[in-house]
Design a protein around this motif. Structure first.
Motif, PDB file in Angstrom:
ATOM      1  N   LEU A 194       0.823  -1.203   0.000  1.00 31.58           N
ATOM      2  CA  LEU A 194       0.000   0.000   0.000  1.00 31.58           C
ATOM      3  C   LEU A 194       0.864   1.262   0.000  1.00 31.58           C
ATOM      4  O   LEU A 194       0.470   2.287  -0.554  1.00 31.58           O
ATOM      5  CB  LEU A 194      -0.940  -0.006   1.211  1.00 31.58           C
ATOM      6  N   ASP A 195       2.042   1.183   0.615  1.00 25.97           N
ATOM      7  CA  ASP A 195       3.026   2.282   0.544  1.00 25.97           C
ATOM      8  C   ASP A 195       3.308   2.637  -0.912  1.00 25.97           C
ATOM      9  O   ASP A 195       3.280   3.801  -1.301  1.00 25.97           O
ATOM     10  CB  ASP A 195       4.335   1.851   1.216  1.00 25.97           C
ATOM     11  N   GLN A 196       3.635   1.598  -1.688  1.00 30.29           N
ATOM     12  CA  GLN A 196       3.973   1.812  -3.096  1.00 30.29           C
ATOM     13  C   GLN A 196       2.805   2.410  -3.868  1.00 30.29           C
ATOM     14  O   GLN A 196       2.977   3.308  -4.693  1.00 30.29           O
ATOM     15  CB  GLN A 196       4.392   0.477  -3.735  1.00 30.29           C
ATOM     16  N   MET A 197       1.611   1.922  -3.572  1.00 30.38           N
ATOM     17  CA  MET A 197       0.427   2.419  -4.279  1.00 30.38           C
ATOM     18  C   MET A 197       0.145   3.874  -3.925  1.00 30.38           C
ATOM     19  O   MET A 197      -0.284   4.653  -4.777  1.00 30.38           O
ATOM     20  CB  MET A 197      -0.781   1.533  -3.948  1.00 30.38           C
ATOM     21  N   CYS A 198       0.388   4.249  -2.663  1.00 28.10           N
ATOM     22  CA  CYS A 198       0.194   5.643  -2.260  1.00 28.10           C
ATOM     23  C   CYS A 198       1.170   6.573  -2.973  1.00 28.10           C
ATOM     24  O   CYS A 198       0.895   7.759  -3.144  1.00 28.10           O
ATOM     25  CB  CYS A 198       0.341   5.789  -0.743  1.00 28.10           C
ATOM     26  N   LEU A 199       2.313   6.031  -3.377  1.00 24.44           N
ATOM     27  CA  LEU A 199       3.308   6.806  -4.111  1.00 24.44           C
ATOM     28  C   LEU A 199       3.065   6.763  -5.614  1.00 24.44           C
ATOM     29  O   LEU A 199       3.882   7.255  -6.400  1.00 24.44           O
ATOM     30  CB  LEU A 199       4.718   6.285  -3.795  1.00 24.44           C
ATOM     31  N   GLY A 200       1.944   6.133  -6.021  1.00 28.78           N
ATOM     32  CA  GLY A 200       1.602   6.066  -7.427  1.00 28.78           C
ATOM     33  C   GLY A 200       2.317   4.975  -8.188  1.00 28.78           C
ATOM     34  O   GLY A 200       2.310   4.959  -9.425  1.00 28.78           O
ATOM     35  N   ALA A 236      -6.526 -10.384  -2.552  1.00 30.05           N
ATOM     36  CA  ALA A 236      -7.970 -10.190  -2.384  1.00 30.05           C
ATOM     37  C   ALA A 236      -8.274  -8.780  -1.880  1.00 30.05           C
ATOM     38  O   ALA A 236      -9.242  -8.147  -2.318  1.00 30.05           O
ATOM     39  CB  ALA A 236      -8.521 -11.240  -1.409  1.00 30.05           C
ATOM     40  N   ILE A 237      -7.432  -8.272  -0.980  1.00 27.46           N
ATOM     41  CA  ILE A 237      -7.614  -6.904  -0.477  1.00 27.46           C
ATOM     42  C   ILE A 237      -7.404  -5.894  -1.602  1.00 27.46           C
ATOM     43  O   ILE A 237      -8.159  -4.924  -1.745  1.00 27.46           O
ATOM     44  CB  ILE A 237      -6.649  -6.631   0.694  1.00 27.46           C
ATOM     45  N   LEU A 238      -6.381  -6.129  -2.437  1.00 23.23           N
ATOM     46  CA  LEU A 238      -6.120  -5.219  -3.556  1.00 23.23           C
ATOM     47  C   LEU A 238      -7.267  -5.244  -4.564  1.00 23.23           C
ATOM     48  O   LEU A 238      -7.632  -4.209  -5.134  1.00 23.23           O
ATOM     49  CB  LEU A 238      -4.802  -5.596  -4.239  1.00 23.23           C
ATOM     50  N   ASP A 239      -7.836  -6.434  -4.786  1.00 24.76           N
ATOM     51  CA  ASP A 239      -8.967  -6.533  -5.706  1.00 24.76           C
ATOM     52  C   ASP A 239     -10.169  -5.760  -5.168  1.00 24.76           C
ATOM     53  O   ASP A 239     -10.856  -5.050  -5.921  1.00 24.76           O
ATOM     54  CB  ASP A 239      -9.357  -8.003  -5.908  1.00 24.76           C
ATOM     55  N   LEU A 240     -10.430  -5.895  -3.875  1.00 29.31           N
ATOM     56  CA  LEU A 240     -11.540  -5.161  -3.264  1.00 29.31           C
ATOM     57  C   LEU A 240     -11.275  -3.660  -3.297  1.00 29.31           C
ATOM     58  O   LEU A 240     -12.190  -2.851  -3.492  1.00 29.31           O
ATOM     59  CB  LEU A 240     -11.739  -5.627  -1.815  1.00 29.31           C
ATOM     60  N   GLU A 251      -9.557  -2.102  -5.560  1.00 35.14           N
ATOM     61  CA  GLU A 251      -9.778  -1.660  -6.939  1.00 35.14           C
ATOM     62  C   GLU A 251     -11.269  -1.496  -7.226  1.00 35.14           C
ATOM     63  O   GLU A 251     -11.698  -0.507  -7.833  1.00 35.14           O
ATOM     64  CB  GLU A 251      -9.171  -2.667  -7.914  1.00 35.14           C
ATOM     65  N   GLN A 252     -12.065  -2.459  -6.749  1.00 40.04           N
ATOM     66  CA  GLN A 252     -13.515  -2.371  -6.964  1.00 40.04           C
ATOM     67  C   GLN A 252     -14.103  -1.147  -6.272  1.00 40.04           C
ATOM     68  O   GLN A 252     -14.884  -0.406  -6.857  1.00 40.04           O
ATOM     69  CB  GLN A 252     -14.188  -3.646  -6.449  1.00 40.04           C
ATOM     70  N   SER A 253     -13.736  -0.947  -5.017  1.00 38.72           N
ATOM     71  CA  SER A 253     -14.272   0.194  -4.281  1.00 38.72           C
ATOM     72  C   SER A 253     -13.766   1.503  -4.876  1.00 38.72           C
ATOM     73  O   SER A 253     -14.468   2.508  -4.904  1.00 38.72           O
ATOM     74  CB  SER A 253     -13.886   0.112  -2.800  1.00 38.72           C
ATOM     75  N   GLY A 254     -12.532   1.489  -5.383  1.00 37.76           N
ATOM     76  CA  GLY A 254     -11.975   2.681  -6.013  1.00 37.76           C
ATOM     77  C   GLY A 254     -12.748   3.068  -7.253  1.00 37.76           C
ATOM     78  O   GLY A 254     -13.030   4.244  -7.486  1.00 37.76           O
ATOM     79  N   GLN A 255     -13.135   2.068  -8.054  1.00 37.88           N
ATOM     80  CA  GLN A 255     -13.913   2.346  -9.254  1.00 37.88           C
ATOM     81  C   GLN A 255     -15.273   2.923  -8.891  1.00 37.88           C
ATOM     82  O   GLN A 255     -15.742   3.873  -9.506  1.00 37.88           O
ATOM     83  CB  GLN A 255     -14.077   1.063 -10.069  1.00 37.88           C
ATOM     84  N   ALA A 256     -15.892   2.339  -7.841  1.00 36.07           N
ATOM     85  CA  ALA A 256     -17.207   2.820  -7.434  1.00 36.07           C
ATOM     86  C   ALA A 256     -17.116   4.253  -6.925  1.00 36.07           C
ATOM     87  O   ALA A 256     -17.949   5.107  -7.257  1.00 36.07           O
ATOM     88  CB  ALA A 256     -17.787   1.901  -6.355  1.00 36.07           C
ATOM     89  N   GLU A 257     -16.084   4.529  -6.120  1.00 33.41           N
ATOM     90  CA  GLU A 257     -15.945   5.868  -5.551  1.00 33.41           C
ATOM     91  C   GLU A 257     -15.609   6.894  -6.629  1.00 33.41           C
ATOM     92  O   GLU A 257     -16.118   8.007  -6.621  1.00 33.41           O
ATOM     93  CB  GLU A 257     -14.849   5.865  -4.476  1.00 33.41           C
ATOM     94  N   SER A 258     -14.729   6.508  -7.564  1.00 27.35           N
ATOM     95  CA  SER A 258     -14.346   7.468  -8.593  1.00 27.35           C
ATOM     96  C   SER A 258     -15.536   7.816  -9.477  1.00 27.35           C
ATOM     97  O   SER A 258     -15.632   8.935  -9.987  1.00 27.35           O
ATOM     98  CB  SER A 258     -13.203   6.898  -9.444  1.00 27.35           C
ATOM     99  N   ALA A 259     -16.449   6.841  -9.652  1.00 29.88           N
ATOM    100  CA  ALA A 259     -17.635   7.119 -10.457  1.00 29.88           C
ATOM    101  C   ALA A 259     -18.557   8.106  -9.747  1.00 29.88           C
ATOM    102  O   ALA A 259     -19.284   8.854 -10.386  1.00 29.88           O
ATOM    103  CB  ALA A 259     -18.386   5.818 -10.736  1.00 29.88           C
ATOM    104  N   GLN A 260     -18.506   8.101  -8.408  1.00 27.88           N
ATOM    105  CA  GLN A 260     -19.399   8.961  -7.643  1.00 27.88           C
ATOM    106  C   GLN A 260     -18.751  10.289  -7.270  1.00 27.88           C
ATOM    107  O   GLN A 260     -19.316  11.352  -7.489  1.00 27.88           O
ATOM    108  CB  GLN A 260     -19.855   8.239  -6.364  1.00 27.88           C
ATOM    109  N   ALA A 261     -17.574  10.218  -6.703  1.00 27.86           N
ATOM    110  CA  ALA A 261     -16.995  11.466  -6.191  1.00 27.86           C
ATOM    111  C   ALA A 261     -15.486  11.541  -6.355  1.00 27.86           C
ATOM    112  O   ALA A 261     -14.851  12.391  -5.750  1.00 27.86           O
ATOM    113  CB  ALA A 261     -17.364  11.625  -4.714  1.00 27.86           C
ATOM    114  N   GLY A 262     -14.903  10.632  -7.110  1.00 26.59           N
ATOM    115  CA  GLY A 262     -13.459  10.684  -7.333  1.00 26.59           C
ATOM    116  C   GLY A 262     -12.662  10.492  -6.068  1.00 26.59           C
ATOM    117  O   GLY A 262     -11.633  11.126  -5.872  1.00 26.59           O
TER     118      GLY A 262
END
Length: 476
Positions: free
Chosen positions: A315-321, A341-345, A347-358
């Motif tokens: 998650l450190d790496q992902m926070c750094l892009g 499994a956590i990363l997949d979830l 990604e799913q929640s990220g897609q849902a959030e970005s569709a609503q409020a980025g």
């Protein structure tokens, strides 16, 4: 495996002290090795230490090397065994069908470091030899480190070294059994019965041979570096090094949020949790199925200290892009599946959030917050918290977090608290908070909580972890 063994060693022999565990056998650390200290994402996190391939003499100007005196002493003889056993079973009975599933996991890590030696630099001689010496400010390592504001230099002043070949052994056993029965009864005497039983076991036993003269822990002296290359050795443990910046610098003792240390620990805790409340609210607002799956997989990851560190690093790496390479994660195959499994979830929640409020980044940051807090816990605290990760206990632990960050006491009649304070759960809860420097005790019809003197960041990281996990357990 090696990183877990050295971390266990430091926690046992120098908890809260100056020793830093070596995280990789590939790190070649000797006295006066230059180490880059990098501040982390969250202010309360321990810094990350990155050993370099350079010695202090490599980045000094002039041709005369510094040759400090070295003091060698016997340290201790260390052999440690750490393990855990996890059992679980599920039974389901239907009208004509019954299913049973039983699982059992056990792991054991044995660190046999044997007799250890301590090597120390003669600091008095190092001070004399460093007088009027200059760092080469054009050196690539100096330039690259200086470019990043959260990085500074330290040099190894002390190291703990093996004196004989030794080993680290990890033994993991995983097993599952499945049984089922199906029966059909006709109107007469006809009976049909089918029974099936299956089992799956997976064992692994890994032995790592550690050569003689291997460094397993070390301590640093940080450097305060001037524009012209002059440097000062930071001899006090509470004095931080760094590169001189333009303009005067006023230093004072501050807490994690930057305010002066003149308020109560309860007040500090409350302010920090309020500052982070948006992260907990965001997790609580996720879909129920997402929260349930996240909580389940995070709980599984908590069974293994190294897996928690691996998840936090990913998650450190992902926070750094950056895109993390899960294949490089140093943990078991089953734990890699939990992390994936956590990363997949995510990604799913990220897609849902970005569709609503980025807000996909905020979901990532909120999960990073929780795992970073868990990674800062002691082994003992993390293990007990893992035992308390149930839907019935987490909301009540959250009440106690409100208590310790508030007035420090609450009535036993509080909703849900009486159930939490049953004998078995109370014992685990008391141990959990005690391992984070918070005392918990019953006093008549009240429960009282008090933060111990000089608690460090342990109360805060426990409260963050509990609040985060409890947010995932909000299913109303």
């Amino acid at each position: 495996m090696f990183a877990t063994a050295t971390r266990n060693f430091v926690e046992e022999v120098d908890h809260g002290g100056l020793l830093i565990p070596v995280s990789s056998l590939n790190d070649s650390i000797c006295l006066l090795t230059v180490v880059v200290k990098r501040k982390r994402f969250w202010c309360w996190q321990k810094p990350k230490y990155i050993p370099t391939d350079f010695h202090l003499n490599d980045i000094l100007t002039g041709d005369t090397p510094i040759k400090p005196g070295i003091i060698e002493t016997d340290f201790i003889k260390f052999n440690g065994t750490y393990g855990e056993n996890i059992k679980g079973n599920v039974e389901a009975n239907f009208t004509h069908t019954s299913v049973t599933l039983e699982g059992k996991d056990s792991s054991k890590l044995q660190s046999s470091f044997g007799s250890l030696k301590k090597e120390e630099v003669d600091v008095q001689k190092l001070l004399r030899d460093s007088k009027d010496r200059l760092l080469d400010m054009s050196h690539s390592l100096v330039q690259q480190t200086k470019e990043k504001a959260k990085q500074s230099f330290g040099i190894v002043k002390e190291r703990i070294v093996t004196t004989q070949p030794c080993s680290v052994i990890e033994d993991v056993q995983q097993g599952a059994q499945c049984g089922g029965g199906l029966s059909a009864c006709g109107p007469k005497t006809l009976k049909v019965s089918l029974k099936e039983n299956g089992s799956l076991t997976k064992d692994s036993n890994v032995t790592m041979e550690i050569p003689i003269h291997t460094t397993i822990a070390y301590a640093l002296i940080e450097l305060e570096i001037k524009h012209d290359g002059h440097y000062v050795l930071c001899l006090m443990s509470d004095t931080n090094g760094g590169f001189e910046v333009d303009g005067p610098v006023w230093k004072r003792r501050v807490d994690v949020s930057g305010s002066s240390m003149d308020k109560s620990e309860n007040s500090h805790l409350r302010q920090e949790l309020e500052r982070l409340s948006d992260h907990f609210q965001l997790l609580s607002a996720l879909p129920v199925t997402t929260k349930s799956s996240l909580l389940q997989n995070i709980t599984k990851v908590m069974e293994d200290r190294s897996a928690v560190s691996s998840l936090q690093s990913v998650l450190d790496q992902m926070c750094l892009g950056k895109t993390p390479a899960l294949g490089d994660v140093a943990t078991t195959g089953s734990q890699k599946q939990n992390i994936q499994a956590i990363l997949d979830l995510l990604e799913q929640s990220g897609q849902a959030e970005s569709a609503q409020a980025g807000q996909s980044t905020s979901v990532l940051t909120a999960l990073h917050l929780i795992t970073s807090a868990m990674d800062e816990m002691t082994n003992d605290c993390l293990a007990v918290l893992g035992l308390c990760c149930s839907l019935s206990v987490l909301p009540d632990l959250e009440l106690l977090v409100q208590c310790v960050s508030g007035k420090g006491e609450m009535p036993l009649s509080s909703a849900g608290l009486a159930a939490l304070l049953t004998e078995d759960v109370y014992e685990k809860t008391e141990h959990l908070f005690a391992s984070s420097n918070v005392s918990l005790k019953k006093d008549g019809d009240k429960v009282k909580m008090e933060i111990n003197q000089r608690p460090g960041h342990l109360p805060l990281v426990l409260c963050i972890a509990v609040r985060g996990l409890a947010s995932l357990a909000h299913f109303e």
